[in-house]
Design an enzyme around this catalytic site. Structure first.
Site, PDB file in Angstrom:
ATOM      1  N   ASN A 149     -10.607  -3.259  -5.944  1.00 30.95           N
ATOM      2  CA  ASN A 149      -9.869  -2.236  -6.698  1.00 30.95           C
ATOM      3  C   ASN A 149     -10.523  -1.876  -8.040  1.00 30.95           C
ATOM      4  OD1 ASN A 149      -6.596  -3.309  -5.477  1.00 30.95           O
ATOM      5  ND2 ASN A 149      -7.830  -1.564  -4.814  1.00 30.95           N
ATOM      6  N   TRP A 150     -11.512  -2.688  -8.462  1.00 34.43           N
ATOM      7  CA  TRP A 150     -12.255  -2.320  -9.687  1.00 34.43           C
ATOM      8  C   TRP A 150     -13.015  -1.019  -9.499  1.00 34.43           C
ATOM      9  CZ3 TRP A 150     -10.712  -5.116 -13.664  1.00 34.43           C
ATOM     10  CH2 TRP A 150     -10.314  -6.436 -13.466  1.00 34.43           C
TER      11      TRP A 150
ATOM     12  N   GLU B   2       0.670 -13.620  12.277  1.00 31.76           N
ATOM     13  CA  GLU B   2       1.130 -12.468  13.064  1.00 31.76           C
ATOM     14  C   GLU B   2       0.995 -11.242  12.157  1.00 31.76           C
ATOM     15  OE1 GLU B   2       1.965 -12.523  16.219  1.00 31.76           O
ATOM     16  OE2 GLU B   2       1.660 -14.691  16.335  1.00 31.76           O
TER      17      GLU B   2
ATOM     18  N   ASP C 186       0.846  -1.199   0.000  1.00 30.44           N
ATOM     19  CA  ASP C 186       0.000   0.000   0.000  1.00 30.44           C
ATOM     20  C   ASP C 186       0.880   1.247   0.000  1.00 30.44           C
ATOM     21  OD1 ASP C 186      -2.387   1.328  -0.059  1.00 30.44           O
ATOM     22  OD2 ASP C 186      -2.842   1.082   2.076  1.00 30.44           O
TER      23      ASP C 186
ATOM     24  N   ARG D 136       1.824  -4.954   6.295  1.00 34.07           N
ATOM     25  CA  ARG D 136       1.240  -3.960   5.391  1.00 34.07           C
ATOM     26  C   ARG D 136       2.120  -2.718   5.402  1.00 34.07           C
ATOM     27  NH1 ARG D 136      -4.980  -2.790   4.100  1.00 34.07           N
ATOM     28  NH2 ARG D 136      -4.682  -0.921   2.834  1.00 34.07           N
TER      29      ARG D 136
ATOM     30  N   LEU E 292      -6.866  -5.368   6.912  1.00 34.86           N
ATOM     31  CA  LEU E 292      -6.578  -6.494   6.018  1.00 34.86           C
ATOM     32  C   LEU E 292      -7.111  -6.220   4.611  1.00 34.86           C
ATOM     33  CD1 LEU E 292      -7.273  -9.640   8.225  1.00 34.86           C
ATOM     34  CD2 LEU E 292      -5.064  -8.869   7.366  1.00 34.86           C
ATOM     35  N   SER E 293      -8.093  -5.335   4.485  1.00 28.59           N
ATOM     36  CA  SER E 293      -8.683  -5.020   3.173  1.00 28.59           C
ATOM     37  C   SER E 293      -8.987  -6.284   2.358  1.00 28.59           C
ATOM     38  CB  SER E 293      -7.765  -4.088   2.372  1.00 28.59           C
ATOM     39  OG  SER E 293      -7.550  -2.877   3.065  1.00 28.59           O
TER      40      SER E 293
END
Ligand code: IPE
Ligand code: IPE
Ligand code: MG
Length: 225
Positions: free
Chosen positions: A56-57, A190, A8, A171, A178-179
């Site tokens: 993400n579309w 973890e 990200d 991330r 977590l998206s």
């Protein structure tokens, strides 16, 4: 050892420099290569990259088509690099839902690197944890109509059932979500958030992940050994 990475911050990286978001995605691809080599150097055997989510579309059509064209046009040119570095590429996600060119590029890369065994890099494309679980359930139902489904059945019908669950999910860009990434097998992963934006990652951040993991006590519901 399996490291799952939610990449990200490509857009923020570009914005900070006054560049178009596309420039952040290009740098993000370079970071993937550095991280793959870094992970291999540090004896990580599986690394999964969240490349494009089922959500993400929703991005502007121009950005979606740019990301798809990166898969379709850039990936084929990288196949030799993967082979030279003994990197096996696998794919996770709803590949059938990708535009044809991107789908073919991904499939060809998987095929071309199937003999590599230095490290396995899993590209999660058109990937959503919820979508993966529902596809796994449907695969099971097709083969076993009328039967009750168990945890083991779902596990056996995920996209890459032979790959162990991630030991750690990290991330970039400091976000704590977590998206929709690896919802099933994040059960005992973890978690780690690193502030650095994805295009700035290299082996150092992989080391940060491994150091953090080494400091965790994993009990899987039991008691510490
Ligand atoms: C991650 O970077 C790349 C993808 C999700 C494809 P972003 O594009 O989400 O970057 P930010 O969050 O806008 O900074
Ligand atoms: C998660 O990043 C998806 C990928 C890394 C491919 P996003 O930038 O799309 O996530 P949200 O929208 O901030 O949750
Ligand atoms: Mg983002």
């Amino acid at each position: 050892m399996h490291l799952g990475l939610i990449m990200d911050g490509n857009g923020r990286w570009a914005k900070k420099r006054g560049l178009p978001r596309a420039a952040g995605h290009i740098e993000g691809m370079k970071a993937c290569k550095r991280v793959i080599l870094g992970a291999r150097n540090l004896c990580v055997y599986f690394v999964s990259f969240y490349v494009f989510s089922t959500e993400n579309w929703k991005r502007p059509a121009q950005e979606v088509s740019y990301l798809m064209s990166l898969l379709a046009k850039k990936l084929p040119g990288e196949t030799d690099w993967y082979k030279e570095n003994n990197v096996r590429i696998r794919v996770r996600g709803n590949v059938d839902g990708l535009p044809e060119e991107a789908r073919n590029a991904v499939k060809n890369t998987v095929e071309a690197t199937s003999g590599c065994n230095g490290i396995t890099a899993v590209l999660c494309v058109n990937y959503g944890g919820q979508d993966e679980i529902s596809r796994a359930v449907n695969r099971f139902i097709e083969k076993n109509p009328g039967k009750k489904i168990t945890v083991a059945d779902i596990e056996a019908n995920l996209d890459c059932p032979d790959i162990p669950a991630p030991d750690m999910i990290a991330r970039s860009a400091g976000e704590l979500r977590l998206s929709n990434f690896m919802l099933w097998d994040s059960a005992y992963a973890e978690l780690l958030s690193i502030d650095k934006l994805w295009p700035d990652w290299d082996q150092e951040e992989v080391q940060t992940c491994l150091d953090a993991l080494a400091g965790r006590t994993r009990k899987f519901g039991g008691l510490a050994q």
